[in-house]
Design an enzyme around this catalytic site. Sequence first.
Site, PDB file in Angstrom:
ATOM      1  N   HIS A   1       0.836  -1.221   0.000  1.00  0.00           N
ATOM      2  CA  HIS A   1       0.000   0.000   0.000  1.00  0.00           C
ATOM      3  C   HIS A   1       0.864   1.263   0.000  1.00  0.00           C
ATOM      4  O   HIS A   1       0.451   2.297   0.517  1.00  0.00           O
ATOM      5  CB  HIS A   1      -0.945   0.019   1.215  1.00  0.00           C
ATOM      6  CG  HIS A   1      -1.667  -1.274   1.425  1.00  0.00           C
ATOM      7  ND1 HIS A   1      -2.824  -1.604   0.757  1.00  0.00           N
ATOM      8  CD2 HIS A   1      -1.357  -2.349   2.201  1.00  0.00           C
ATOM      9  CE1 HIS A   1      -3.223  -2.818   1.141  1.00  0.00           C
ATOM     10  NE2 HIS A   1      -2.335  -3.291   2.001  1.00  0.00           N
TER      11      HIS A   1
ATOM     12  N   SER B   1      13.416  20.560 -16.670  1.00  0.00           N
ATOM     13  CA  SER B   1      12.261  21.420 -16.919  1.00  0.00           C
ATOM     14  C   SER B   1      12.723  22.613 -17.736  1.00  0.00           C
ATOM     15  O   SER B   1      13.856  23.078 -17.584  1.00  0.00           O
ATOM     16  CB  SER B   1      11.682  21.873 -15.583  1.00  0.00           C
ATOM     17  OG  SER B   1      10.954  23.063 -15.750  1.00  0.00           O
TER      18      SER B   1
ATOM     19  N   LYS C   1      15.424  20.984 -11.854  1.00  0.00           N
ATOM     20  CA  LYS C   1      14.670  19.745 -11.969  1.00  0.00           C
ATOM     21  C   LYS C   1      15.412  18.627 -12.709  1.00  0.00           C
ATOM     22  O   LYS C   1      16.090  18.860 -13.705  1.00  0.00           O
ATOM     23  CB  LYS C   1      13.357  20.008 -12.713  1.00  0.00           C
ATOM     24  CG  LYS C   1      12.403  20.898 -11.963  1.00  0.00           C
ATOM     25  CD  LYS C   1      11.631  20.118 -10.926  1.00  0.00           C
ATOM     26  CE  LYS C   1      10.426  19.476 -11.557  1.00  0.00           C
ATOM     27  NZ  LYS C   1       9.771  18.588 -10.620  1.00  0.00           N
TER      28      LYS C   1
ATOM     29  N   GLU D   1       8.245   7.602 -16.924  1.00  0.00           N
ATOM     30  CA  GLU D   1       6.827   7.968 -17.008  1.00  0.00           C
ATOM     31  C   GLU D   1       6.248   7.525 -18.357  1.00  0.00           C
ATOM     32  O   GLU D   1       5.108   7.052 -18.443  1.00  0.00           O
ATOM     33  CB  GLU D   1       6.657   9.472 -16.795  1.00  0.00           C
ATOM     34  CG  GLU D   1       6.926   9.867 -15.347  1.00  0.00           C
ATOM     35  CD  GLU D   1       7.185  11.348 -15.146  1.00  0.00           C
ATOM     36  OE1 GLU D   1       7.388  11.750 -13.996  1.00  0.00           O
ATOM     37  OE2 GLU D   1       7.209  12.117 -16.130  1.00  0.00           O
TER      38      GLU D   1
END
Length: 496
Positions: free
Chosen positions: A163, A282, A288, A295
Site C-alpha cells: 500500500h 524542466s 529539476k 513515465e
Amino acid sequence: MTGDEATNGELDADESVVRRDRFSGGPARDFLSSLAADARIFAADIAVDRAHVVMLAECDVVDDATAGAILAALEEIETAGHDALPDGEDVHEAIETAVVDRVGPDGGRMHTARSRNDEVATCIRYRLREDVFDAIEATLALREVLAEIAEAHAETIMPGYTHLQPAQPTTVAQWALSYESTVARDTARLFDALGRLDASPLGAAAFAGTPFEIDRERTAELLGFSSVLSNATDAVASRDVLLETTGALSTLATTLSGFAEDLIVFANRGFVDLDDDYASTSSIMPQKKNPDTLELVRAVAGDAAASVQGLTTTLKGLPRAYNRDLQRATPHVWATVDAVTQATEVAAGAVATADWNEDSLAGAAGEGFSTATGVADLLAMAGVPFRTAHEIVAEAATAAEVDDGSIREALADAAEAHLEESLEEFVDAEALDAALDPASNVASRDSAGGPAPDAVRDQLAAVGSSIEADRETHADRVCVVESAAERRLEVVSTYV
Ligand code: ARG
C-alpha cells in the site's frame, strides 16, 4: 468479383488493370488503400512471393523460365524498395503490378493458386514473428540487467512496501528478482504466442483452397514456418494470434508500468539516482531532474491496453471468411510491438544505469517500525500463537515512539500483559535486537524465495539457468528463420 479473382493469372495485364480501376479507383481510393501502412510488410511480401513462385515451379504449375523471370523482377523490386512501388490498393497488388510491368502478362502467373487473403495473413505472421523475436530479446536483456543488479545488491537493504506504506525491510536484489520473475513469464507468454504465430496460411487461397496441385508444406519450409495452418478458411479468417500476441505484449507493458512506477517513487525518495540519459529537465525550473523516460514507459501500458481493446472490437463478430475490417486490425499489433519493445529497452537502460543510494536505502529500511513482523515472528517461533504475537507487537507499536528506542519497553509491557510472563522468558535481548535490526531481520527470512542473501543467491542460480535456457530457445528459433531465408535465396538463385 474481387481484385483477387481479377488477378488470378488468367487475364492479361491490361484487363486486370481495367478491373482494378473499375473497383477501386473512385473517391474511396485512399480510404481503401493500405499501401502506406504495408511498408511494414514489404520485405515479408517479397519473401512470400519468392517462396510461392519457387513452389509453383517445383510443382510444375509455372515453368522454370517464367519463375526465373518473376524472381528476377522481384529482386529488382526489392532493391528499388517499397517507396518505388507503383500505385495499388495494397503492397500485394503493387508488387504484382511491378512484376507484370517488368515481365509482361506472364508475371501475372505469380498469383496462381493464391489470394491476397492468404498472402496478407502470411506476411503478417512472417513479419510479426521477427518483431516478437525482438520483443523477446528485449525481455531477455532486461532480465539479465535485473539479475546483475541482484548480484551486486544481494545485501543492499531497502524498505519494502505494501500500500506504499513501509512494510518490511527487504533488499534491492529481492526487488530486482521479483521483476525478473514476472518478466520471465512475459517472455514465456511471448514464446507461446510465437509458437502459434509460427504457422503458414499460404496456399489457403481466398479461403477455400485451390484446384492447383500445390505444396503448402514447401512454402512453409521456405519461409521458415514450423507448420501449415491446416484449415484454409481458418488460415485467412482468423487473427486470434494477433490478439494473443498483443495481449502478451500488453501484459508485459503492464509489468513494466509497475516497474517504472517503483523507480519513479524510489527516485522521488532519493533511493535511486537516474542517469542523465534517462532523465529530463524542466524548461523553466533549472533544478529539476525528472524521470520522464520512466513515465513514458508507464504510459505505454495504456497504449497497449488500448490496442487489445481496438483489436478485440474490430475482430468481434466478423463473419467467415475474409472481411476488409482485418486491414484495420493489423496496425494495432505493429504499434504495440514497437512501443512495448522500446519501453522494455528503455526500462532496462534506465535501471542498468541508475545509482542505488545505499545509505538512504538503509536509513529508510527500518522506518515505520518495518521490523515489526520480524518481532512477531520471533515471539511465534518461541511458542506464542502468531495472532497473540501480532497483538503484542501492534500494541507496543501504538504505545511507543518506535524510533527513539522505547519500543523495547513497550514490547516488554505488552508481552507481560498478554502472556503474564516477562518477555525474556520467550526471547533473549540479543535475538530481539537482531529482529529489530533491518539487516539481520532480512537475513532471518531465508525461506525459499525470501530476501535473505543466502535465499537470494539460490534464486539467482535458478534465474541464471532460466535466462540461459530462454536465450537458447530464442537463438534456435531465430536460427531456423534465418537459415530458411538463406536457403530460400539459394533456391531462388537457381532460377534467376
Ligand atoms: N490489404 C488487405 C489487408 O490488409 C489485403 C487483403 C485484401 N483482400 C481482399 N480480398 N480485399 O487485409
